[in-house]
Structure formats: structure tokens, C-alpha cells
Design a protein around this motif. Structure first.
Motif, short mmCIF file in Angstrom:
data_model
loop_
_atom_site.label_atom_id
_atom_site.label_comp_id
_atom_site.label_asym_id
_atom_site.label_seq_id
_atom_site.Cartn_x
_atom_site.Cartn_y
_atom_site.Cartn_z
N VAL A 20 -1.93 11.78 3.78
CA VAL A 20 -3.15 12.49 3.35
C VAL A 20 -3.77 11.81 2.13
O VAL A 20 -4.99 11.75 2.00
CB VAL A 20 -2.81 13.97 3.02
CG1 VAL A 20 -4.04 14.71 2.53
CG2 VAL A 20 -2.21 14.65 4.23
N THR A 21 -2.92 11.25 1.26
CA THR A 21 -3.43 10.70 -0.01
C THR A 21 -3.61 9.17 0.03
O THR A 21 -4.07 8.59 -0.95
CB THR A 21 -2.46 11.05 -1.16
OG1 THR A 21 -1.16 10.52 -0.85
CG2 THR A 21 -2.35 12.54 -1.35
N ALA A 22 -3.25 8.53 1.14
CA ALA A 22 -3.33 7.06 1.22
C ALA A 22 -4.75 6.58 0.92
O ALA A 22 -5.72 7.12 1.44
CB ALA A 22 -2.89 6.59 2.61
N LYS A 23 -4.84 5.55 0.08
CA LYS A 23 -6.15 5.05 -0.34
C LYS A 23 -6.55 3.77 0.41
O LYS A 23 -7.72 3.39 0.40
CB LYS A 23 -6.14 4.77 -1.85
CG LYS A 23 -6.03 6.03 -2.69
CD LYS A 23 -6.10 5.69 -4.18
CE LYS A 23 -6.12 6.94 -5.05
NZ LYS A 23 -4.91 7.75 -4.92
N THR A 24 -5.59 3.09 1.03
CA THR A 24 -5.89 1.84 1.74
C THR A 24 -5.28 1.90 3.14
O THR A 24 -4.34 2.67 3.38
CB THR A 24 -5.30 0.63 1.00
OG1 THR A 24 -3.86 0.72 1.06
CG2 THR A 24 -5.76 0.57 -0.45
N PRO A 25 -5.77 1.07 4.07
CA PRO A 25 -5.15 1.04 5.40
C PRO A 25 -3.66 0.68 5.34
O PRO A 25 -2.87 1.22 6.12
CB PRO A 25 -5.95 -0.05 6.12
CG PRO A 25 -7.29 -0.05 5.46
CD PRO A 25 -7.00 0.26 4.03
N LEU A 26 -3.25 -0.21 4.41
CA LEU A 26 -1.83 -0.58 4.30
C LEU A 26 -0.99 0.63 3.91
O LEU A 26 0.07 0.88 4.51
CB LEU A 26 -1.64 -1.70 3.27
CG LEU A 26 -0.20 -2.20 3.10
CD1 LEU A 26 0.31 -2.84 4.39
CD2 LEU A 26 -0.10 -3.20 1.95
N GLU A 27 -1.46 1.41 2.94
CA GLU A 27 -0.73 2.62 2.52
C GLU A 27 -0.66 3.62 3.68
O GLU A 27 0.35 4.29 3.87
CB GLU A 27 -1.42 3.27 1.31
CG GLU A 27 -1.22 2.52 0.00
CD GLU A 27 -1.96 3.18 -1.15
OE1 GLU A 27 -2.54 4.27 -0.97
OE2 GLU A 27 -1.99 2.58 -2.25
N GLN A 28 -1.73 3.70 4.47
CA GLN A 28 -1.78 4.63 5.60
C GLN A 28 -0.76 4.23 6.67
O GLN A 28 -0.02 5.08 7.19
CB GLN A 28 -3.20 4.65 6.17
CG GLN A 28 -3.39 5.58 7.34
CD GLN A 28 -3.12 7.05 7.03
OE1 GLN A 28 -2.29 7.67 7.68
NE2 GLN A 28 -3.79 7.59 6.02
N VAL A 29 -0.71 2.93 6.99
CA VAL A 29 0.24 2.45 8.01
C VAL A 29 1.68 2.64 7.53
O VAL A 29 2.56 3.06 8.29
CB VAL A 29 -0.03 0.97 8.36
CG1 VAL A 29 1.08 0.39 9.21
CG2 VAL A 29 -1.35 0.84 9.09
N ARG A 30 1.91 2.34 6.26
CA ARG A 30 3.26 2.54 5.70
C ARG A 30 3.69 4.00 5.83
O ARG A 30 4.80 4.30 6.27
CB ARG A 30 3.28 2.12 4.23
CG ARG A 30 4.65 2.31 3.55
CD ARG A 30 4.54 2.04 2.06
NE ARG A 30 4.28 0.65 1.79
CZ ARG A 30 3.56 0.19 0.77
NH1 ARG A 30 2.99 1.04 -0.08
NH2 ARG A 30 3.39 -1.10 0.58
N ALA A 31 2.79 4.91 5.46
CA ALA A 31 3.12 6.34 5.52
C ALA A 31 3.35 6.79 6.97
O ALA A 31 4.28 7.54 7.25
CB ALA A 31 1.99 7.15 4.89
#
Length: 208
Positions: A20-31
Motif C-alpha cells: 500500500v505504501t510502496a513509492k516505486t515499482p521496485l518497492e511494489q514488486v518486492r512487497a
């Protein structure tokens, strides 16, 4: 020795919040990967390996896009493109997927990495960079395994089941590489906030 049920539950819950809080596509994929548990990043690596037809350990954009989709990662097309371009640092149009997996791992300090490295070295008796059932003999004791005690499973079957706990659920090959071991424990590490607890957990699990 693999992640405890509680650590796995904590990791999934923490990662779902991070989605929900991911700021970048990389953070989103990691989560999204870690929301599947400690094997999430390793599973994506195995998916990419399937698409690496020529064995050069790199993917072009169409392969990358298909791998992300097949693994069930939900990103907008523009985010997939942004992620690929961010990671394709030499602008060659190809992405080294080992480098991608390293970028995807949650940040870990050197002390945690060293503990994971020591645990792997202890398991890898032959020193060939992979852990197999043969490596585990004499390192992992099956004598107290309930299915060994009741005669249902052989020692090899117990050892293979232990290896499978580190493997991707949809691609169990009975071989764990150092990178796969590190990807797995990077996931576990993400669920443990305090270094002292991670240190204790690793030392008790592997008798380091």
C-alpha cells in the motif's frame, strides 16, 4: 531451520502493508513477492530462469514483461517499463536477472549477510556452491523426525523434505544454490526488525 510459521506470517502481513505504501515499482514488486512468504523472491527468479531460453541469464523487455505477468505480479504497463528501464543501467535493452534479484532483496546489513553465508557454508560440505541431500547427511539429523521414527520415510526422504522447505513451491529441484539461500533468508530477515533476534535465530538454527 527454515522460517518459523510466525516469522512467515509476520513477513506476509508486513509485506501486504508495504504494498500500500510502496513509492516505486521496485518497492511494489518486492512487497508483492514477499507477501507470498520468504520464498517469494526466489520463486520469481525461477520463473525468469524458465524464460531464459539461450541460458545467458538475461532477459529482454518482452521476456521480462511475460515473466512478471506469469508470476502474477500486478503492475501497470507503464510501471513495468519504468522498472525495466531503471534496472537496465547500461541501456542495452537486456536485464541481468541475477542483478535484478539482488536489487529486489530487502536491504540487509553486512552482519546478517555474514550469518547467512556461514550457515550456507556449514551446509555445503563439498564446497561446490550448491546444497543437496548428500551435503545434508551428517549435518541435519533426521533421527527425531516423526515420519522417520515411525518408519514411513527414509533418511533421504526426510532430507529432501528439509531442502524443499527452502525451495520454490512450484519448482522443487532438490538443489539449493547460495543465491537461492540468500534470497530465502533475505525474506526472513525482512520480517525481523532487531539484529540481536536475527543473530540468535540463525545461531540457534544452524549452531554457528
Amino acid at each position: 531451520m527454515a522460517a518459523t510459521a510466525r516469522a512467515e506470517h509476520d513477513l506476509k502481513a508486513k509485506s501486504k502493508r508495504a504494498m500500500v505504501t510502496a513509492k516505486t515499482p521496485l518497492e511494489q514488486v518486492r512487497a508483492q513477492c514477499l507477501a507470498r512468504g520468504a520464498n517469494g523472491i526466489k520463486g520469481l527468479g525461477r520463473t525468469f530462469r524458465i524464460f531464459d531460453d539461450d541460458g545467458n541469464r538475461s532477459l529482454d523487455f518482452s521476456e521480462f514483461k511475460k515473466g512478471m505477468r506469469d508470476y502474477g505480479l500486478m503492475l501497470e504497463p507503464s510501471e513495468v517499463k519504468e522498472l525495466f528501464e531503471t534496472l537496465d543501467q547500461d541501456h542495452s535493452g537486456n536485464l541481468d536477472f541475477d542483478e535484478f534479484l539482488k536489487a529486489l532483496r530487502p536491504p540487509m546489513n553486512n552482519h546478517r549477510k555474514e550469518l547467512i553465508h556461514k550457515a550456507f557454508q556449514k551446509l555445503d560440505k563439498t564446497g561446490d556452491g550448491v546444497v543437496t541431500v548428500e551435503d545434508l547427511k551428517g549435518v541435519y539429523n533426521v533421527q527425531k523426525h516423526p515420519k522417520f521414527l515411525n518408519g514411513e520415510w527414509t533418511e533421504d526422504r526426510c532430507l529432501r523434505q528439509f531442502l524443499d522447505s527452502f525451495d520454490s513451491p512450484d519448482d522443487k529441484d532438490g538443489v539449493i544454490t547460495q543465491d537461492e539461500f540468500l534470497n530465502y533468508y533475505a525474506g526472513v530477515s525482512a520480517s525481523v526488525d532487531h539484529d540481536a533476534y536475527f543473530d540468535l535465530m540463525m545461531k540457534q538454527a544452524w549452531k554457528l
